[in-house]
Design an enzyme around this catalytic site. Structure first.
Site, PDB file in Angstrom:
ATOM      1  N   SER A  86       0.828  -1.219   0.000  1.00  0.00           N
ATOM      2  CA  SER A  86       0.000   0.000   0.000  1.00  0.00           C
ATOM      3  C   SER A  86       0.857   1.261   0.000  1.00  0.00           C
ATOM      4  CB  SER A  86      -0.876   0.050   1.250  1.00  0.00           C
ATOM      5  OG  SER A  86      -1.683  -1.083   1.327  1.00  0.00           O
TER       6      SER A  86
HETATM    7  N1  SAH Z   1       0.523  -5.700   3.985  1.00  0.00           N
HETATM    8  C1  SAH Z   1       1.286  -5.931   2.757  1.00  0.00           C
HETATM    9  C2  SAH Z   1       0.498  -5.622   1.499  1.00  0.00           C
HETATM   10  C3  SAH Z   1      -0.464  -6.639   1.252  1.00  0.00           C
HETATM   11  S1  SAH Z   1      -1.265  -6.795  -0.270  1.00  0.00           S
HETATM   12  C4  SAH Z   1       2.582  -5.186   2.739  1.00  0.00           C
HETATM   13  O1  SAH Z   1       2.852  -4.409   3.650  1.00  0.00           O
HETATM   14  O2  SAH Z   1       3.354  -5.417   1.819  1.00  0.00           O
HETATM   15  C5  SAH Z   1      -2.439  -7.986   0.326  1.00  0.00           C
HETATM   16  C6  SAH Z   1      -1.885  -9.333   0.613  1.00  0.00           C
HETATM   17  O3  SAH Z   1      -2.931 -10.121   1.146  1.00  0.00           O
HETATM   18  C7  SAH Z   1      -1.362 -10.061  -0.606  1.00  0.00           C
HETATM   19  O4  SAH Z   1      -0.044 -10.451  -0.408  1.00  0.00           O
HETATM   20  C8  SAH Z   1      -2.306 -11.265  -0.717  1.00  0.00           C
HETATM   21  O5  SAH Z   1      -1.678 -12.410  -1.222  1.00  0.00           O
HETATM   22  C9  SAH Z   1      -2.741 -11.440   0.728  1.00  0.00           C
HETATM   23  N2  SAH Z   1      -3.996 -12.165   0.934  1.00  0.00           N
HETATM   24  C10 SAH Z   1      -5.112 -12.154   0.170  1.00  0.00           C
HETATM   25  N3  SAH Z   1      -6.064 -12.964   0.696  1.00  0.00           N
HETATM   26  C11 SAH Z   1      -5.520 -13.500   1.827  1.00  0.00           C
HETATM   27  C12 SAH Z   1      -6.000 -14.426   2.815  1.00  0.00           C
HETATM   28  N4  SAH Z   1      -7.208 -14.971   2.742  1.00  0.00           N
HETATM   29  N5  SAH Z   1      -5.177 -14.740   3.837  1.00  0.00           N
HETATM   30  C13 SAH Z   1      -3.929 -14.204   3.932  1.00  0.00           C
HETATM   31  N6  SAH Z   1      -3.417 -13.353   3.023  1.00  0.00           N
HETATM   32  C14 SAH Z   1      -4.206 -12.993   1.994  1.00  0.00           C
END
Ligand code: SAH
Length: 243
Positions: free
Chosen positions: A92
């Site tokens: 983000s």
């Molecule tokens: N917080 C992260 C950005 C995340 S983007 C950072 O600081 O870089 C959102 C993430 O959520 C992605 O990596 C995606 O693979 C993960 N995601 C999506 N659905 C999910 C689920 N059900 N459980 C765990 N992770 C999930």
């Protein structure tokens, strides 16, 4: 000696270059923090008039975002922009990371759950502010890379788990705060269960591939919550594992 001296000199030159680059990165990071601070001041809907706290801004200043992105470029890392981290996922925009962290109201003795580890950057920010951070990522390559990055940077109070975050992580909790960084139409009920009374959950609520409401849910009693929407955001989808 004849062979060693040029080697030593080039090592010294290399170290000097690295130091100069570090200093440049630190400057760019400090500028990013000021941009984020200014945004916070003007975001009355999200934060009220006080803006972002010094604690959160200090965590942003201490966390080397360029080491969490594939390019490792400081000019890319310290622009207030989302960055692609591969596998269709993004880290983000720094302001949104700061806003979600602030809204979670993390204190030094807190245990925090993050769903959606991605690069590990948000987890690292939380690790500066909390006692323990547990974070779940559904994509194996991202979970592995984030584990390595966090280990190399000595974030010893973060545990990364591979799996579907919908079910939370009961053995790591109960949690004082939960930050979900992927969008879903509903707050997963297990996360509310694993949240302590008085705790907050911050999550983008809404349909995938559209605009969502960044929502703060507060657990006010064992079976009671209140929710308020604080900003319009666009997050990657919260996906579900098939098993
Ligand atoms: N917080 C992260 C950005 C995340 S983007 C950072 O600081 O870089 C959102 C993430 O959520 C992605 O990596 C995606 O693979 C993960 N995601 C999506 N659905 C999910 C689920 N059900 N459980 C765990 N992770 C999930």
């Amino acid at each position: 000696m004849k062979i060693l001296l040029p080697l030593v000199l080039s090592m010294v030159a290399g170290a000097r270059e690295a130091t100069a680059q570090d200093a440049e990165c630190a400057r760019e990071r400090a500028d990013m923090v000021e941009t984020v601070r200014a945004y916070g001041r003007s975001d009355a809907r999200g934060l009220g008039r006080q803006g972002l706290s010094e604690r959160v801004l200090e965590a942003m200043r201490q966390t080397k975002r360029h080491l969490f992105i594939p390019e490792r470029s400081c000019s890319i890392a310290y622009a207030d922009m989302p960055v692609s981290i591969g596998h269709g996922q993004t880290i983000s925009q720094p302001y949104i990371v700061a806003l979600m962290t602030e809204l979670a109201e993390v204190a030094p003795d807190h245990v925090v759950l993050e769903i959606g580890t991605g690069s590990g950057y948000q987890a690292a920010i939380l690790a500066h502010l909390a006692r323990k951070v547990c974070t779940i990522e559904i994509l194996a390559p991202l979970a592995e890379l984030a584990t390595k990055t966090l280990r190399n940077l000595a974030y010893d109070n973060v545990s990364v788990r591979l799996g579907d975050g919908f079910a939370g992580w009961p053995e790591c909790g109960p949690f004082d705060a939960i930050v979900v960084t992927a969008a879903l139409g509903e707050v997963p009920p297990p996360l509310i269960e694993q949240l302590k009374v008085g705790g907050r959950l911050v999550m983008p609520v809404g349909a995938a591939y559209s605009i969502q409401q960044l929502t703060v849910v507060e657990k006010t009693a064992p079976d009671k919550t209140t929710a308020r929407a604080v900003a319009l955001v666009r997050f990657v989808p919260f996906t579900r594992s098939k098993n």
